[in-house]
Design an enzyme around this catalytic site. Structure first.
Site, PDB file in Angstrom:
ATOM      1  CE1 TYR A 144      -3.681   2.527   0.674  1.00  0.00           C
ATOM      2  CE2 TYR A 144      -2.371   3.263   2.545  1.00  0.00           C
ATOM      3  CZ  TYR A 144      -3.440   3.448   1.678  1.00  0.00           C
ATOM      4  OH  TYR A 144      -4.253   4.543   1.819  1.00  0.00           O
ATOM      5  CG  ASP A 238       5.986   3.746   0.614  1.00  0.00           C
ATOM      6  OD1 ASP A 238       6.319   4.502   1.558  1.00  0.00           O
ATOM      7  OD2 ASP A 238       4.804   3.583   0.265  1.00  0.00           O
ATOM      8  CE  LYS A 266       2.182   4.873   8.241  1.00  0.00           C
ATOM      9  NZ  LYS A 266       0.789   4.793   8.569  1.00  0.00           N
TER      10      LYS A 266
HETATM   11  C1  LIG Z   1       4.051   2.215   3.149  1.00  0.00           C
HETATM   12  C2  LIG Z   1       3.027   3.308   3.123  1.00  0.00           C
HETATM   13  N1  LIG Z   1       3.046   4.207   2.130  1.00  0.00           N
HETATM   14  C3  LIG Z   1       2.165   5.204   2.059  1.00  0.00           C
HETATM   15  C4  LIG Z   1       1.200   5.363   3.019  1.00  0.00           C
HETATM   16  C5  LIG Z   1       0.239   6.511   2.911  1.00  0.00           C
HETATM   17  O1  LIG Z   1       0.442   7.399   3.958  1.00  0.00           O
HETATM   18  P1  LIG Z   1      -0.732   8.371   4.462  1.00  0.00           P
HETATM   19  O2  LIG Z   1      -1.765   7.501   5.095  1.00  0.00           O
HETATM   20  O3  LIG Z   1      -0.037   9.290   5.421  1.00  0.00           O
HETATM   21  O4  LIG Z   1      -1.234   9.087   3.264  1.00  0.00           O
HETATM   22  C6  LIG Z   1       1.142   4.456   4.087  1.00  0.00           C
HETATM   23  C7  LIG Z   1       0.144   4.550   5.161  1.00  0.00           C
HETATM   24  O5  LIG Z   1      -0.935   4.922   5.083  1.00  0.00           O
HETATM   25  C8  LIG Z   1       2.073   3.405   4.145  1.00  0.00           C
HETATM   26  O6  LIG Z   1       2.070   2.520   5.138  1.00  0.00           O
HETATM   27  N1  LIG Z   2      -2.060   0.898   6.831  1.00  0.00           N
HETATM   28  C1  LIG Z   2      -2.364   2.295   6.823  1.00  0.00           C
HETATM   29  C2  LIG Z   2      -1.088   3.019   6.957  1.00  0.00           C
HETATM   30  O1  LIG Z   2      -0.049   2.514   7.172  1.00  0.00           O
HETATM   31  C3  LIG Z   2      -3.303   2.623   7.913  1.00  0.00           C
HETATM   32  C4  LIG Z   2      -3.570   4.095   8.092  1.00  0.00           C
HETATM   33  C5  LIG Z   2      -4.778   4.582   7.366  1.00  0.00           C
HETATM   34  O2  LIG Z   2      -4.899   4.375   6.166  1.00  0.00           O
HETATM   35  O3  LIG Z   2      -5.605   5.231   8.009  1.00  0.00           O
END
Ligand SMILES: Cc1ncc(COP(=O)(O)O)c(C=O)c1O
Ligand SMILES: N[C@H](C=O)CCC(=O)O
Length: 428
Positions: A144, A238, A266
């Site tokens: 993701y 990522d 994060k």
């Molecule tokens: C590996 C990774 N990339 C991208 C994202 C997207 O980050 P955000 O939720 O801050 O948009 C997340 C988490 O949501 C993630 O775990």
């Molecule tokens: N797995 C997602 C981020 O790492 C969980 C956070 C979200 O999408 O709200």
């Protein structure tokens, strides 16, 4: 435990917010029931509006490596707030945080800040395309990378929890340049390269946390490096989740493989909305206003978020030698304990950890990719999750998410959690 107030709050929220939440994973759709609404949190614990207290292994989905309401971050934020919330003009704190990140990674000369992980990845991919003058991207099933259109293809996290890893609303044309490969399977990546007229980048979670916790093998990452070099594509790690968690240097502190670009989120925001992407100077020079690839943000580099990030990074750099081994020991203690609790009750459980990230699958076999993760027993996971929640243990509400250890946790807390796991496993 009573959840009366949370149930009422969820009903009220659902009347005015789709699904009652502002990010799908929060809705408890993968485990049933309704989510506790949180009133406050401190250190390792959160308290909900019914007064229930939980040890929190979600930690805002990763950012809070120092735990909730860390005093140093709190103080930095309060100080910054008194000087204005946003200027839309450059500040020195952005340079300080950028320098701090560049100082940690020999692969990063420059970074650009954005406000979320989604933005970081979306911008990194545009830059990779601009730099290589190629269009296709290779991503992995179950990884993701945020919710931008081109990446919502067989995505993990909430997308798989809610059964729509490829979202409606994303036109086919938007994803026709997204090629899908299997995690930990180099042959599938090679096939994508061979089928493509030009791959701009391979994007990978080097330690996946969005199909549950699934680490890469060192050979897989090294093979990606070789394929990218052979075909003239950029390798993007990522590290929105694994950054500063797997080790201070994320996956680059664990594996020998070096990426061309890295995305963060994060932990670098200390709990505030921050993302970033970085690379060597030659690549970053393509970015506007230095170069032609456009990328922008009204609140990018927001001073409150930058101060929170700087305080968070400052603390983890200062404490590196003691903090990281300790977080790792606690993650190991927890996963070994969970496995023993499962074994004692004849339940197949696969566990893993890297630094302060961990995960567990109710699965007969080791999990190396998305297909294998999907073979997990999600009903059993849901029952386990409920039993633990009712005993004051807050795990991520999906089989397809990772867990996180934070600094304020200790051995006694972990042992209590393991004792609860023994009780709950008996009932599964
Ligand atoms: C590996 C990774 N990339 C991208 C994202 C997207 O980050 P955000 O939720 O801050 O948009 C997340 C988490 O949501 C993630 O775990
Ligand atoms: N797995 C997602 C981020 O790492 C969980 C956070 C979200 O999408 O709200």
């Amino acid at each position: 435990m009573q959840f009366t107030n949370s149930i009422r709050a969820f009903e009220a929220a659902s009347r005015v917010i789709p699904g009652g939440v502002d990010s799908p994973v929060r809705a408890f759709g993968g485990v049933g029931g309704t989510p506790p609404f949180i009133k406050e949190a401190k250190g390792a614990f959160m308290t909900d509006i019914d007064g229930n207290r939980y040890i929190d292994f979600v930690q805002s989905w990763g950012p809070l490596i120092l735990g909730h309401a860390n005093e140093v971050i709190e103080e930095a934020v309060i100080k910054a707030v008194k000087k204005g919330l946003s200027y839309g003009a450059p500040t020195e704190v952005e340079t300080e945080l950028a320098a701090s990140i560049c100082g940690l990674f020999d692969t990063i000369d420059k970074v650009r800040f954005v406000s979320s992980g989604t933005e970081a990845v979306m911008s990194a991919i545009r830059l990779a395309r601009g730099f290589t003058c190629k269009h296709d991207i290779i991503k992995f099933e179950g990884c993701y990378h945020g919710h931008s259109d081109a990446l919502l293809v067989k995505a993990g996290s909430g997308a798989v929890t809610f059964g729509n890893p490829s979202s409606p609303g994303v036109p086919e044309g938007t994803t026709k340049h997204t090629l899908l490969a299997r995690y930990n399977d180099l042959e599938s990546v090679r096939a994508c390269f061979e089928a493509s007229e030009g791959v701009a980048c391979v994007i990978v979670e080097p330690i996946a946390g969005n199909m549950g916790f699934v680490p890469s093998s060192p050979e897989f990452l090294e093979g990606l490096r070789t394929l990218c070099d052979t075909y003239g594509a950029l390798l993007i790690f990522d590290e929105v989740m694994s950054g500063f968690r797997a080790s201070l240097r994320g996956a680059q502190g664990v594996f020998a493989t070096r990426p061309d670009m890295v995305t963060f989120g994060k932990v670098i925001g200390g709990g505030m909305p921050v993302g970033a992407f970085g690379a060597r100077a030659e690549i970053m020079a393509m970015l506007s206003p230095e170069g032609p690839v456009y990328q922008a943000g009204t609140l990018s580099g927001n001073p409150i978020a930058m101060n929170a990030g700087l305080a968070s990074l400052g603390e983890i750099i200062r404490k590196e030698a003691s903090l990281y081994p300790r977080l790792k020991e606690l993650a190991q203690r927890l996963t070994v304990g969970l496995e023993a609790a499962a074994r004692a009750n004849g339940i197949p459980l696969q566990t893993g950890f890297c630094g302060s990230m961990f995960g567990f699958f109710f699965n007969e076999n080791p999990v190396r990719n998305f297909d294998e993760a999907l073979r997990s027993d999600t009903k059993r996971f849901a029952a386990f999750h409920r039993g633990m929640l009712e005993r004051g243990v807050y795990f991520a509400c999906s089989q397809f998410e990772a867990g996180f250890i934070c600094e304020p946790m200790d051995e006694a807390m972990i042992d209590t959690v393991i004792a609860h796991a023994h009780e709950v496993m008996k009932t599964l």
